[in-house]
Design a protein around this motif. Structure first.
Motif, PDB file in Angstrom:
ATOM      1  N   ASP A  31       0.840  -1.198   0.000  1.00  0.00           N
ATOM      2  CA  ASP A  31       0.000   0.000   0.000  1.00  0.00           C
ATOM      3  C   ASP A  31       0.876   1.248   0.000  1.00  0.00           C
ATOM      4  OD1 ASP A  31      -2.391   1.495   0.084  1.00  0.00           O
ATOM      5  OD2 ASP A  31      -2.376   1.546   2.288  1.00  0.00           O
ATOM      6  N   ASP A  84       0.165   6.921   3.564  1.00  0.00           N
ATOM      7  CA  ASP A  84       0.070   5.697   4.359  1.00  0.00           C
ATOM      8  C   ASP A  84       0.797   5.806   5.705  1.00  0.00           C
ATOM      9  OD1 ASP A  84      -1.117   3.127   4.522  1.00  0.00           O
ATOM     10  OD2 ASP A  84       0.807   2.174   4.111  1.00  0.00           O
ATOM     11  N   HIS A  96      -4.782   6.333   6.118  1.00  0.00           N
ATOM     12  CA  HIS A  96      -5.970   5.648   6.633  1.00  0.00           C
ATOM     13  C   HIS A  96      -5.684   4.957   7.975  1.00  0.00           C
ATOM     14  CE1 HIS A  96      -5.010   1.352   5.198  1.00  0.00           C
ATOM     15  NE2 HIS A  96      -3.915   2.057   5.140  1.00  0.00           N
ATOM     16  N   HIS A  97      -4.637   5.402   8.678  1.00  0.00           N
ATOM     17  CA  HIS A  97      -4.336   4.790   9.979  1.00  0.00           C
ATOM     18  C   HIS A  97      -5.183   5.395  11.098  1.00  0.00           C
ATOM     19  CE1 HIS A  97      -0.833   3.150   7.896  1.00  0.00           C
ATOM     20  NE2 HIS A  97      -0.881   2.217   8.832  1.00  0.00           N
ATOM     21  N   THR A 147      -4.674   3.177   1.592  1.00  0.00           N
ATOM     22  CA  THR A 147      -4.305   4.507   1.103  1.00  0.00           C
ATOM     23  C   THR A 147      -4.413   4.544  -0.425  1.00  0.00           C
ATOM     24  OG1 THR A 147      -2.841   4.824   2.985  1.00  0.00           O
ATOM     25  CG2 THR A 147      -2.455   6.236   1.086  1.00  0.00           C
ATOM     26  N   ASP A 178      -3.530  -4.426   1.460  1.00  0.00           N
ATOM     27  CA  ASP A 178      -4.175  -3.973   2.699  1.00  0.00           C
ATOM     28  C   ASP A 178      -5.545  -4.592   2.958  1.00  0.00           C
ATOM     29  OD1 ASP A 178      -2.014  -2.490   3.428  1.00  0.00           O
ATOM     30  OD2 ASP A 178      -3.157  -0.678   3.882  1.00  0.00           O
TER      31      ASP A 178
HETATM   32 MN    MN Z   1      -2.010   1.065   4.320  1.00  0.00          MN
END
Ligand code: MN
Ligand code: 5GP
Length: 317
Positions: A28, A86, A108-109, A128, A158
């Motif tokens: 990703d 990411d 997207h964490h 991401t 992912d």
């Molecule tokens: Mn990721």
């Protein structure tokens, strides 16, 4: 402007970017970074991809990995606009010492810092790569085959190739668009999953032989000695932590990789609602609900006890 619109204006209105992503990059991270660079290039904008430690050999199949650099100094940074993908803090990209002209984040964490002049962070999005696909389309760039292979890989990695619970209808719509643009799922899956060398496979066998279970928790180790004996490196351990989850009663899997004297990198995976990001955050790391990680200083036994205690405190495991 903040969020998605803020990041899109950041990309539209500026030129001269440094795209970067987290250390120990996965598909990703790399796929998102390379695809965005190719798209900015289409718009006539200058950009470079920086990845600390360079591209792991297991990802050399991705188109255009040769554009990735592994050095950047302050002289260059001062004039560059940083785009973190990411991940959402410079430290995760090994860029903590450098000052950039301005910065943006696409991530997207769950574990957030407040870094970035423009931030688009959405933990609901599975990869991401899906956000980068959306950004590239919003910039009016046609998805090339090279972008498609990178972005499909990002999404595949992912979502456990569309098996994890983060997989949703948008994921399949994005994948379908990428297939239309030339990504070939069979070829990408083969490149990702059926290309191990013998050394990597023997490292896995060594790792599997260390599995110990405590109730619903599995603990396993990759020691420095195992790396030496098999002539392998840390990128080769990607996905090892998933194997114990094959057992129906194992809900959490932890893999401890030795990174130095009394230094460990810990990967966590879980099933269902058990939130591993919360566990990793306790140790200064982060991640997602079902996949997270952190670094730990101390001997192996201390590392294992500390983790088991946290899992007990948080989830009664
Ligand atoms: Mn990721
Ligand atoms: P992995 O176990 O594959 O290295 O990482 C799993 C997930 O946790 C990835 O999304 C990764 O970005 C995140 N992660 C792993 N280690 C760390 C860490 O030390 N700090 C933070 N913030 N996230 C981490």
């Amino acid at each position: 402007l903040s969020g998605r619109e803020g990041v899109l204006s950041f990309l539209k209105e500026n030129d001269g970017f440094l795209i970067s992503t987290h250390v120990n990059p996965d598909g990703d991270a790399l796929g998102s970074a390379i695809a965005l660079q190719l798209a900015l290039n289409e718009l006539g904008k200058r950009s470079t991809v920086f990845v600390s430690g360079g591209v792991p050999a297991i990802y050399s199949f991705l188109p255009r990995t040769e554009i990735v650099i592994d050095r950047v100094d302050q002289d260059e940074a001062s004039d560059l606009l940083l785009i973190l993908l990411d991940c959402n803090s410079p430290a995760r990209a090994s860029l903590e010492g450098l000052a950039f002209a301005r910065s943006a984040v696409i991530d997207h964490h769950e574990t957030e810092s407040d870094f970035g002049d423009a931030r688009w962070v959405d933990p609901r999005v599975p990869a991401t790569g899906m956000m980068v696909l959306e950004a590239i389309k919003a910039l009016g760039v046609k998805i090339s085959k090279e972008m498609a292979v990178n972005l499909y890989t990002a999404i595949a990695v992912d979502t456990g190739t569309f098996r994890y619970s983060n997989t949703n209808a948008d994921t399949f719509r994005a994948a379908a668009e990428l297939l239309d643009a030339g990504a070939e799922p069979g070829m990408i899956s083969d490149s990702l999953y059926n290309t191990w060398n013998r050394n990597r496979f023997s490292l896995l066998c060594m790792n599997l032989s260390t599995i110990e279970t405590r109730g619903a928790v599995s603990l396993s180790v990759v020691s420095d000695e195992m790396f030496k004996n098999s002539s392998t490196g840390h990128p080769d351990t990607e996905s090892f932590v998933n194997y114990p989850l094959l057992m129906s009663d194992i809900l959490v899997s932890a893999c401890f990789r030795e990174t130095g004297k009394d230094a460990w990198k810990v990967s966590l995976r879980s099933k269902g609602e058990l939130n591993m990001a919360k566990v990793a955050e306790r140790f200064g790391g982060g991640g997602h609900k079902n996949a997270a990680g952190y670094s730990f200083n101390g001997d192996l036994d201390t590392a294992r006890q500390a983790l088991l205690k946290s899992l007990g405190d948080l989830f009664n495991l």
